[in-house]
Design an enzyme around this catalytic site. Structure first.
Site, PDB file in Angstrom:
ATOM      1  N   ARG A  32     -59.652  72.127 -81.013  1.00  0.00           N
ATOM      2  CA  ARG A  32     -60.445  72.087 -79.778  1.00  0.00           C
ATOM      3  C   ARG A  32     -61.225  70.786 -79.641  1.00  0.00           C
ATOM      4  O   ARG A  32     -61.543  70.355 -78.521  1.00  0.00           O
ATOM      5  CB  ARG A  32     -61.391  73.290 -79.729  1.00  0.00           C
ATOM      6  CG  ARG A  32     -62.068  73.496 -78.362  1.00  0.00           C
ATOM      7  CD  ARG A  32     -62.808  74.830 -78.311  1.00  0.00           C
ATOM      8  NE  ARG A  32     -63.363  75.093 -76.976  1.00  0.00           N
ATOM      9  CZ  ARG A  32     -64.646  75.008 -76.667  1.00  0.00           C
ATOM     10  NH1 ARG A  32     -65.537  74.649 -77.601  1.00  0.00           N
ATOM     11  NH2 ARG A  32     -65.073  75.275 -75.449  1.00  0.00           N
TER      12      ARG A  32
ATOM     13  N   ILE B 106     -64.900  72.684 -70.118  1.00  0.00           N
ATOM     14  CA  ILE B 106     -63.935  73.398 -70.943  1.00  0.00           C
ATOM     15  C   ILE B 106     -64.520  74.786 -71.145  1.00  0.00           C
ATOM     16  O   ILE B 106     -65.685  74.938 -71.510  1.00  0.00           O
ATOM     17  CB  ILE B 106     -63.675  72.683 -72.283  1.00  0.00           C
ATOM     18  CG1 ILE B 106     -62.641  73.445 -73.126  1.00  0.00           C
ATOM     19  CG2 ILE B 106     -64.945  72.456 -73.069  1.00  0.00           C
ATOM     20  CD1 ILE B 106     -62.222  72.699 -74.390  1.00  0.00           C
ATOM     21  N   SER B 107     -63.733  75.815 -70.875  1.00  0.00           N
ATOM     22  CA  SER B 107     -64.254  77.178 -70.900  1.00  0.00           C
ATOM     23  C   SER B 107     -64.693  77.601 -72.295  1.00  0.00           C
ATOM     24  O   SER B 107     -64.209  77.093 -73.311  1.00  0.00           O
ATOM     25  CB  SER B 107     -63.195  78.162 -70.391  1.00  0.00           C
ATOM     26  OG  SER B 107     -62.917  77.952 -69.029  1.00  0.00           O
ATOM     27  N   GLN B 108     -65.612  78.547 -72.325  1.00  0.00           N
ATOM     28  CA  GLN B 108     -66.036  79.170 -73.574  1.00  0.00           C
ATOM     29  C   GLN B 108     -64.807  79.753 -74.289  1.00  0.00           C
ATOM     30  O   GLN B 108     -63.973  80.403 -73.660  1.00  0.00           O
ATOM     31  CB  GLN B 108     -67.027  80.275 -73.245  1.00  0.00           C
ATOM     32  CG  GLN B 108     -67.536  81.046 -74.440  1.00  0.00           C
ATOM     33  CD  GLN B 108     -68.324  82.279 -74.023  1.00  0.00           C
ATOM     34  OE1 GLN B 108     -68.249  82.719 -72.874  1.00  0.00           O
ATOM     35  NE2 GLN B 108     -69.070  82.843 -74.952  1.00  0.00           N
TER      36      GLN B 108
END
Length: 220
Positions: free
Chosen positions: A43, A69-71
């Site tokens: 990530r 950027i999403s959780q």
């Protein structure tokens, strides 16, 4: 929970990915395929370098251009929802963004189609997917509200930004039995699963969420 597969990138990022996957399992993500994809995924390459030290925290992070950027939890949850009735042959992703959600999908589903309205983000995401040796993703620079009609129908559609209402084009591009996972709303948003059965659509509410807005027509 069974032992998770290490990252193909290896080293610290691999251990961090495994720790993140274990945390998500503790928070209720149960699909081992999704957890293994999270564990394998570096990530830190999907966030600005200055935020790399926060990459394996369970938080959304800014990626520039007013986007995030999403959780990891919501990435895993939405991926899990797509797979709960079996692995679809293809999926349309609306909002490539950093490419992190795309990379998870590409490890789970044979064919991934992804639409991004911001060209600079799309270019960066493509390079990251190539670095991960993921080559089953087709990308389009365009308006996510319109989907990708020439590649339809899709057995699954996932939307990573929130429209104020469900775009009609996305419903029309679902195959019979297909599933749309989408956050909907403005100040208050809810994650929905919409399943197509013949001429009818069945809607299920999942949980409250918070996404950046899905902006119609704003291709840049």
């Amino acid at each position: 929970m069974s032992r998770l597969v290490g990252s193909r990138i290896g080293g610290k990022s691999g251990r961090s990915g495994e720790v993140l996957a274990q945390q998500l399992a503790n928070e209720g993500i149960a699909d081992q395929r999704v957890l293994q994809a999270i564990a394998r995924s570096p990530r830190h390459i999907f966030v600005p370098e200055i935020l790399a030290h926060k990459a394996y925290e369970n938080n959304a992070l800014p990626i520039g251009q007013g986007q995030t950027i999403s959780q990891p939890y919501i990435v895993a949850k939405m991926s899990e929802l797509l797979l709960e009735d079996g692995v679809p042959d293809n999926v349309l992703e609306i909002g490539t963004g950093s490419g992190y959600q795309t990379s998870i999908l590409a490890q789970l589903i044979p064919k991934v189609f992804s639409v991004e309205r911001i060209k600079a983000l799309q270019f960066q995401a493509k390079r990251r997917l190539q670095a991960m040796d993921l080559h089953n993703v087709s990308m389009k620079h365009g308006d996510g509200w319109k989907g990708w009609n020439s590649k339809a129908p899709f057995q699954a559609i996932i939307v990573t930004a929130a429209p104020t209402s469900v775009p009609q084009a996305l419903l029309e591009q679902l195959s019979d039995g297909g599933k749309l996972v989408i956050p909907v709303g403005d100040q208050t948003q809810v994650l929905k699963i919409i399943t197509k059965k013949g001429e009818h659509f069945h809607e299920k509410l999942v949980e409250a969420v918070k996404f950046v807005p899905l902006v119609p027509g704003a291709v840049i």
